[in-house]
Write a protein that holds these residues in place. Structure first.
Motif, PDB file in Angstrom:
ATOM      1  N   UNK A 495      -2.842   1.458   2.240  1.00 37.03           N
ATOM      2  CA  UNK A 495      -3.755   2.540   2.596  1.00 37.03           C
ATOM      3  C   UNK A 495      -5.062   2.528   1.818  1.00 37.03           C
ATOM      4  N   UNK A 496      -4.993   2.344   0.502  1.00 41.16           N
ATOM      5  CA  UNK A 496      -6.202   2.443  -0.310  1.00 41.16           C
ATOM      6  C   UNK A 496      -7.240   1.393   0.086  1.00 41.16           C
ATOM      7  N   UNK A 497      -6.760   0.226   0.596  1.00 44.35           N
ATOM      8  CA  UNK A 497      -7.650  -0.901   0.876  1.00 44.35           C
ATOM      9  C   UNK A 497      -8.235  -0.880   2.276  1.00 44.35           C
ATOM     10  N   UNK A 498      -7.692  -0.076   3.185  1.00 45.34           N
ATOM     11  CA  UNK A 498      -8.130  -0.111   4.580  1.00 45.34           C
ATOM     12  C   UNK A 498      -9.633   0.130   4.731  1.00 45.34           C
ATOM     13  N   UNK A 499     -10.250   1.042   3.968  1.00 49.89           N
ATOM     14  CA  UNK A 499     -11.698   1.222   4.139  1.00 49.89           C
ATOM     15  C   UNK A 499     -12.525  -0.022   3.837  1.00 49.89           C
ATOM     16  N   UNK A 500     -11.974  -0.942   3.044  1.00 49.95           N
ATOM     17  CA  UNK A 500     -12.739  -2.115   2.615  1.00 49.95           C
ATOM     18  C   UNK A 500     -12.441  -3.362   3.439  1.00 49.95           C
ATOM     19  N   UNK A 501     -11.333  -3.366   4.174  1.00 50.27           N
ATOM     20  CA  UNK A 501     -10.865  -4.568   4.861  1.00 50.27           C
ATOM     21  C   UNK A 501     -11.221  -4.547   6.342  1.00 50.27           C
ATOM     22  N   UNK A 502     -11.434  -5.745   6.894  1.00 52.30           N
ATOM     23  CA  UNK A 502     -11.607  -5.908   8.333  1.00 52.30           C
ATOM     24  C   UNK A 502     -10.321  -6.410   8.982  1.00 52.30           C
ATOM     25  N   UNK A 503      -9.559  -7.195   8.238  1.00 49.67           N
ATOM     26  CA  UNK A 503      -8.442  -7.966   8.790  1.00 49.67           C
ATOM     27  C   UNK A 503      -7.364  -8.106   7.727  1.00 49.67           C
ATOM     28  N   UNK A 504      -6.109  -8.200   8.160  1.00 46.38           N
ATOM     29  CA  UNK A 504      -5.015  -8.502   7.246  1.00 46.38           C
ATOM     30  C   UNK A 504      -4.200  -9.663   7.803  1.00 46.38           C
ATOM     31  N   UNK A 505      -3.301 -10.157   6.963  1.00 47.92           N
ATOM     32  CA  UNK A 505      -2.432 -11.258   7.384  1.00 47.92           C
ATOM     33  C   UNK A 505      -1.414 -10.776   8.413  1.00 47.92           C
ATOM     34  N   UNK A 506      -0.848  -9.589   8.156  1.00 46.82           N
ATOM     35  CA  UNK A 506       0.083  -8.966   9.101  1.00 46.82           C
ATOM     36  C   UNK A 506       0.389  -7.545   8.625  1.00 46.82           C
ATOM     37  N   UNK A 507       0.973  -6.750   9.504  1.00 53.97           N
ATOM     38  CA  UNK A 507       1.433  -5.402   9.167  1.00 53.97           C
ATOM     39  C   UNK A 507       2.686  -5.113   9.986  1.00 53.97           C
ATOM     40  N   UNK A 508       3.761  -5.865   9.727  1.00 55.18           N
ATOM     41  CA  UNK A 508       4.961  -5.742  10.566  1.00 55.18           C
ATOM     42  C   UNK A 508       5.921  -4.687  10.027  1.00 55.18           C
TER      43      UNK A 508
END
Length: 644
Positions: A495-508
């Motif tokens: 959650x804390x990182x979502x404002x800074x990120x565009x993409x992640x490896x996965x969220x399963x």
């Protein structure tokens, strides 16, 4: 407002606001909430603190064991309640000289219940590692329609009559796979509560389900550099006709109220390159692999597998062939491009792998990707600090409270510790300046583990660091990448990182024994997507039982249900191309839209439906391996049995 404070020989303090009454038992410190339709009561004796640290013998002391209890009113104009000062404590005939300062408050404007830990003090302050306040609400039953909502990874539900035990008690810190988001909730008799951990950086969410006995969920406050020197806060909202979708939307509004809901549309304004990512297929590939003899992955039987490379130019030819075959948007993530290959020598990875072709080969890969309109991203790491890195020094590593540093030799590069995050951004700037000086300008950067490993703490007085400061330093690395016009990604969307990120490896999904393999824990439910679908791009694997996908399920069905982007092998089979194109097109159309609803369509939990802001509906049958996508304009994109 406080309508009644009983005399000292009475045992209850009453707070009342409208139809909600809050009863504080002065002896047990349990709290009972009575709404118009249902009552909730915390488990007596659950509120406690732990003496001793993680690697020592610890014991819990219940807050109700305080020798003295002092209750005093708090009135801020909209928060009214009781401050509770406790201590010293008696345990097995021994006096523990701890003073605890907690509070229970009622927001008379919103009806929200607030629990606070103001501090821990006294002669043994430095021995208190955890505080539990207020403890779990009592929750049991045998009805499937009553359930607990847990945001572990993508999320899951625990029906009250669930017959499998779930024991994750006092495990991961907030912002790891046990809790992407700092909230949970429970529903009974159609009424429920949402609990939001307002100060999550030094906390755990713990859950325990014992079939036919109870389902407990609670926040555990943990020390920061041996101290509890700021107010910890839990907010609890009660509502009738509450369900897990309503909880997710309440939490989404809470994030928006903090100014932390940054949507993909907003992020694209800062970096227009992000628009090229929407609707892409993600290709994950590697150049050089070198495995140290002490690594878990070292193959003694086949030594040739421990050091091999597929040169940059060969990967470039494969990508050109893939683009000709696929004829769609591609985002390529390159592992093993550094001097000794994947997971080696961090953070001193330059120059690029000689076995892969060095600077010239890397420039050739970049040239082909640009010619083919393929986004090129590099794997990177500024936490693992390898002993054979050029600049390795124990003086630069994170230290535990006893002065020792972490040791790991599991990964390919062998022995390493953790680089103190206070230094990470300097290494990142140096490395990417050197890449630019040599003509390498990636489209994106993946910073490994920053968004899946909870915040680190460092006790080294030369670079002392709290978890909160650690996350701030990590965020500065993400922002540095964004400032250079690149797409920024990391491992998982905590959650804390979502404002800074565009993409992640996965969220399963959370699996047992996990973290990535086995049957599902509880009922997999896309809680994260309900909050953040329009704020971050999430790739999904296609295969049955892929990493983070329940072992009986096809990953592509969950990917379609969540309207994510698809993974695509660098050399795919012919039957993978059509489904990848379908998922990519769906993301192109609705990837930047909010997921407005999720439903279980029958009692089996296996037929599910998601709805998006423009009216698009996706339905999947996880047992029948079928899906239907109904676009907002009435177009039926696909209805097919899936065969991979």
């Amino acid at each position: 407002m406080i309508t009644k404070t009983m005399h000292e020989n009475d045992n209850v303090i009453l707070l009342e606001n409208g139809g909600t009454k809050i009863f504080l038992d002065k002896k047990s410190l349990s709290v009972r909430v009575e709404t118009e339709n249902v009552s909730w009561e915390t488990v007596s004796g659950a509120a406690s603190f732990a003496v001793g640290y993680e690697h020592a013998d610890r014991f819990l002391i219940s807050l109700n064991q305080a020798e003295n209890k002092q209750f005093s009113p708090i009135d801020s104009g909209f928060l009214q309640g009781v401050r509770i000062q406790l201590g010293p404590f008696s345990s097995n005939g021994k006096i523990i000289g701890v003073q605890a300062d907690v509070a229970v408050l009622l927001n008379t404007h919103s009806g929200e219940l607030v629990f606070e830990v103001h501090g821990i003090s006294g002669g043994t302050e430095n021995e208190v590692s955890e505080v539990i306040w207020p403890g779990s609400f009592a929750f049991s039953g045998d009805r499937e329609i009553d359930y607990t909502v847990v945001p572990a990874m993508q999320g899951y539900l625990i029906p009250a009559n669930w017959q499998k035990p779930i024991r994750r008690y006092h495990k991961g810190l907030m912002f790891d796979r046990d809790a992407y988001m700092p909230w949970w909730g429970q529903v009974k008799e159609g009424n429920g509560y949402l609990a939001i951990i307002d100060t999550p950086n030094d906390a755990r969410l713990t859950v325990e389900h014992v079939p036919c006995v109870h389902t407990h969920a609670e926040v555990v406050w943990i020390h920061s550099l041996e101290r509890f020197d700021y107010t910890r806060k839990l907010r609890v909202r009660f509502a009738k006709d509450m369900n897990y979708v309503g909880m997710a939307k309440m939490y989404r509004q809470y994030v928006r109220s903090l100014g932390k809901l940054r949507t993909l549309a907003e992020k694209q304004l800062r970096n227009p390159k992000l628009s090229e990512l929407m609707g892409s297929a993600v290709v994950h590939t590697s150049v050089h692999t070198r495995i140290a003899p002490e690594s878990y992955y070292f193959d003694k039987e086949h030594p040739e597998k421990n050091d091999f490379a597929v040169p940059f130019e060969e990967r470039a030819l494969q990508l050109a062939a893939l683009q000709e075959k696929y004829a769609g948007k591609l985002y390529v993530h390159i592992d093993g491009w550094g001097r000794n290959g994947y997971d080696n020598l961090h953070p001193d990875v330059l120059p690029p792998s000689p076995k892969g072709g060095g600077w010239e080969g890397m420039r050739k890969l970049q040239e082909v990707c640009r010619d083919q309109h393929i986004l090129l991203a590099l794997h990177d790491n500024y936490r693992d600090f390898y002993y054979d890195a050029d600049s390795y020094s124990p003086e630069l590593t994170i230290k535990h409270r006893n002065g020792e540093q972490e040791f790991c030799d599991y990964w390919a590069g062998g022995a390493h510790s953790w680089l103190c995050t206070t230094l990470s951004k300097g290494y990142l700037e140096r490395n990417h300046d050197k890449l630019n000086e040599n003509g390498i300008y990636p489209d994106g950067v993946y910073i490994d583990v920053f968004a899946v490993v909870p915040g680190d703490e460092c006790y080294d007085p030369r670079h002392r660091m709290t978890r909160t400061e650690c996350m701030t330093y990590r965020a500065s690395c993400f922002e540095e990448i964004r400032s250079r016009g690149m797409i920024i990604s990391s491992e998982e969307p905590t959650d804390w990182a979502v404002p800074y990120l565009d993409l992640v490896h996965h969220a399963p999904y959370a699996l047992y024994p996990g973290p990535g393999e086995g049957p599902a824990i509880g009922i997999p439910t896309p809680l994260f997507s309900l909050v953040y679908h329009d704020a971050i791009v999430v790739p999904w694997s296609l295969d049955r039982g892929a990493w983070g996908i329940p072992e009986t399920d096809l990953g592509l069905l969950h990917g379609l249900l969540n309207a994510g982007v698809p993974y695509l092998p660098i050399q795919p089979s012919d039957n993978e191309i059509p489904i990848v194109k379908t998922m990519a097109r769906l993301h192109q159309l609705i990837g930047s839209l909010e997921m407005t609803n999720h439903e279980f369509m029958d009692g089996s939990w296996r037929k599910q439906r998601t709805t998006f802001a423009d009216g698009t509906i996706v339905e999947v049958d996880l047992d029948g391996d079928r899906y239907t996508i109904q676009m907002a304009d009435g177009e039926l994109i696909s209805e097919a049995a899936v065969h991979l």
